[in-house]
Design a protein around this motif. Structure first.
Motif, short mmCIF file in Angstrom:
data_model
loop_
_atom_site.label_atom_id
_atom_site.label_comp_id
_atom_site.label_asym_id
_atom_site.label_seq_id
_atom_site.Cartn_x
_atom_site.Cartn_y
_atom_site.Cartn_z
N ARG A 135 1.03 -1.47 -0.27
CA ARG A 135 0.14 0.01 0.28
C ARG A 135 1.04 1.36 0.09
NH1 ARG A 135 -3.81 -2.69 3.17
NH2 ARG A 135 -5.32 -2.52 1.92
N ALA A 136 1.96 1.33 0.88
CA ALA A 136 3.04 2.69 0.82
C ALA A 136 3.74 2.73 -0.30
CB ALA A 136 3.93 2.24 1.66
N LEU A 137 4.13 1.56 -1.27
CA LEU A 137 5.19 1.85 -2.08
C LEU A 137 3.95 2.77 -3.37
CD1 LEU A 137 7.31 0.74 -4.35
CD2 LEU A 137 5.85 -1.03 -5.11
N LEU A 138 2.29 1.63 -3.57
CA LEU A 138 1.37 2.45 -4.45
C LEU A 138 1.45 4.07 -4.49
CD1 LEU A 138 -0.59 -0.50 -5.01
CD2 LEU A 138 1.34 0.27 -6.09
N ASN A 139 1.72 4.33 -3.37
CA ASN A 139 1.78 6.04 -2.51
C ASN A 139 0.28 6.14 -3.29
OD1 ASN A 139 3.03 8.19 -1.87
ND2 ASN A 139 3.62 8.70 -4.11
N GLY A 140 -0.65 6.21 -2.50
CA GLY A 140 -1.84 6.70 -3.49
C GLY A 140 -2.97 6.07 -4.25
N SER A 141 -2.33 4.56 -4.45
CA SER A 141 -3.19 3.69 -5.24
C SER A 141 -3.90 2.78 -4.90
CB SER A 141 -2.30 2.84 -6.47
OG SER A 141 -1.40 4.50 -7.68
N GLU A 142 -4.80 2.90 -4.77
CA GLU A 142 -6.08 1.49 -4.03
C GLU A 142 -5.66 0.29 -4.37
OE1 GLU A 142 -10.85 0.77 -4.05
OE2 GLU A 142 -10.05 1.85 -5.24
N LEU A 143 -5.28 -0.23 -3.24
CA LEU A 143 -4.77 -1.91 -3.19
C LEU A 143 -6.15 -2.65 -2.76
CD1 LEU A 143 -2.09 -3.82 -3.34
CD2 LEU A 143 -2.45 -3.93 -0.87
N VAL A 144 -7.28 -3.90 -4.03
CA VAL A 144 -7.76 -4.19 -3.48
C VAL A 144 -7.92 -5.53 -3.57
CG1 VAL A 144 -9.54 -2.65 -4.62
CG2 VAL A 144 -8.37 -3.66 -6.05
#
Length: 181
Positions: A135-144
Motif C-alpha cells: 500500500r505504501a509503495l503504491l503511493n496513493g493508488s488503491e489496493l484491492v
C-alpha cells in the motif's frame, strides 16, 4: 496441446477481467494465480513463506515474474515465453517483519516498467506487513482484493485446457488401476 495458445487465451481473459474490475495492475503471489498469469510453476520448498510473484498490467502484454533467487537462472532458461530480463529474483524482504517498503522496490520497478503510473491494483494474498508495505509503495493508488475475480477467470477453460485435463485424468485413472493390481 497448443501451450502458446493456452498462454494467449489466459492473458487475454485475465486482462479483460482486469478491465471489467477496473484494475490497472495485479500483483499476485498465490501459486494458482502465478501459474495462470505467467505459466509459472511453483518451486515447492519446505517453507511457508511467499517466494514468487507475478506483476501484470491491463495495458501491457508482458509480465514480470519474481522467483526464488536460486531458481532464477533455471526459469530464465526454461520459460521461453517471457523475456529473460523479466524473470527476476524475488525480493525476500517482502515477507519479513520490518522489511519495509524498500523491500518492495523491485515490484514497484516492474509496475513502472509495464506502464503503471497509478490507479487500482489487485492482489491476492500477503502478510499484514507485506500488504501495508505494498500500500505504501503504491503511493496513493488503491489496493484491492482480487481473489474472486482471479478465481472466476481461472474457472473458464480453453478447449486445449479441457483436453489436457481429460488426458491427465485418464493417466491418473490408469495409474490408480495399476496400483490396485
Amino acid at each position: 496441446a497448443d501451450f502458446e495458445g493456452i498462454r494467449r487465451f489466459r492473458g487475454q481473459r485475465l486482462r479483460k477481467a482486469m478491465r471489467g474490475a477496473e484494475l490497472d495492475a495485479l500483483v499476485v503471489f498465490e501459486y494458482a494465480n502465478c501459474r495462470y498469469a505467467a505459466g509459472l510453476r511453483p518451486l515447492y520448498a519446505p517453507n511457508f513463506q511467499v517466494r514468487q510473484a507475478v506483476v501484470v498490467t491491463a495495458e501491457s502484454d508482458e509480465v514480470v515474474v519474481f522467483v526464488h533467487l536460486d531458481d532464477t537462472p533455471h526459469r530464465r532458461k526454461t520459460m521461453h515465453w517471457i523475456r529473460p530480463e523479466n524473470i527476476r529474483e524475488f525480493p525476500t524482504g517482502v515477507v519479513l517483519e520490518g522489511g519495509g517498503v524498500e523491500a518492495l522496490a523491485p515490484i514497484g520497478g516492474a509496475l513502472r516498467q509495464l506502464g503503471f503510473m497509478g490507479g487500482r491494483v489487485g492482489t491476492d494474498m500477503g502478510t499484514p506487513n507485506s500488504l501495508a508495505n505494498l500500500r505504501a509503495l503504491l503511493n496513493g493508488s488503491e489496493l484491492v482484493d482480487s481473489n474472486a475475480m482471479l478465481a472466476g477467470v481461472r474457472a473458464v477453460k480453453s478447449p486445449d485446457e479441457v483436453t489436457l485435463m481429460r488426458v491427465a485424468s485418464t493417466v491418473v485413472d490408469e495409474a490408480m488401476a495399476k496400483a490396485r493390481t
